[in-house]
Scaffold this motif. Structure first.
Motif, PDB file in Angstrom:
ATOM      1  N   PHE A 152       0.830  -1.209   0.000  1.00 19.92           N
ATOM      2  CA  PHE A 152       0.000   0.000   0.000  1.00 19.92           C
ATOM      3  C   PHE A 152       0.860   1.251   0.000  1.00 19.92           C
ATOM      4  O   PHE A 152       0.592   2.210  -0.705  1.00 19.92           O
ATOM      5  N   THR A 183      -0.277   6.803   2.183  1.00 21.60           N
ATOM      6  CA  THR A 183      -1.201   5.963   2.940  1.00 21.60           C
ATOM      7  C   THR A 183      -1.425   6.590   4.311  1.00 21.60           C
ATOM      8  O   THR A 183      -0.468   6.875   5.026  1.00 21.60           O
ATOM      9  N   GLY A 239       0.553   2.904  -3.694  1.00 17.86           N
ATOM     10  CA  GLY A 239      -0.636   3.744  -3.643  1.00 17.86           C
ATOM     11  C   GLY A 239      -0.434   5.036  -4.414  1.00 17.86           C
ATOM     12  O   GLY A 239       0.679   5.546  -4.513  1.00 17.86           O
TER      13      GLY A 239
END
Length: 198
Positions: A170, A178, A174
């Motif tokens: 993530f 995050t 991302g």
């Protein structure tokens, strides 16, 4: 041709598969006109106040090749995609030559310190030390537990928060940063299962 690029996931691709995958994505998302290869960034200037909405990076580029021409490119975001750092830093620890147990490096590639053997029964009841604090180190803690290790020590240079693999994905993939709460919530099952505490 024939590499399988764009048809699935291969965790150990060879060079031609990586190139084919990039070419596939470039064509699929119509990025041909926007993509530059064999180009060196020779200078980077940050233009504008760090908190300003219109701040950007001014990159001076040089084409690699016989007639390398220069040009400039303005960008609002810079991403760094290094891929796998495949050359492990090997440190010889005192007593390693007489240790008698398994020693693995990084991801345990055969040509870089030898592949680590998980399923030959030696892990059951073993005490294991893993040096490092990244997601791969944490993934190896899990693997040790799965193969019956009695105790696993995570040895690090400084106290930090070990990060499981999924939250690591993530963070690195991302489109935006995050949120900390989201990240810590993903850490919680691992921390509870292992008794890491605070």
């Amino acid at each position: 041709e024939g590499t399988g690029a764009g048809t699935g996931v291969d965790y150990n691709p060879v060079r031609q598969q990586i190139i084919s995958s990039i070419q596939y994505a470039r064509h699929e998302y119509k990025l041909d006109a926007l993509t530059k290869y064999e180009t060196e960034v020779v200078e980077l200037r940050i233009v504008g106040d760090p908190d300003a909405e219109d701040r950007y990076y001014d990159l001076s580029l040089k084409a690699l090749g016989k007639n390398g021409s220069y040009g400039n490119f303005k960008a609002s975001v810079i991403y760094h995609f290094p891929g796998a750092y495949d050359f492990n830093r090997i440190i010889d620890f005192p007593g390693e030559d007489t240790f008698g147990g398994q020693i693995g490096y990084g991801m345990g590639h055969q040509n870089q310190g030898g592949a680590f053997v998980w399923d030959d029964g030696r892990m059951k009841g073993a005490r294991v030390a893993i040096l490092g604090n990244g997601a791969f180190a944490v993934e190896n803690v899990r693997s040790c537990a799965e193969y019956g290790a009695y105790k696993v020590y995570l040895v690090t240079r400084r106290k930090s928060m070990p990060c499981p693999r999924l939250p690591c994905w993530f963070c690195h993939q991302g489109p935006e940063a995050t949120p900390a709460k989201f990240l810590l919530d993903m850490f919680e099952p691992m921390y509870q299962a292992t008794g890491f505490g605070n």
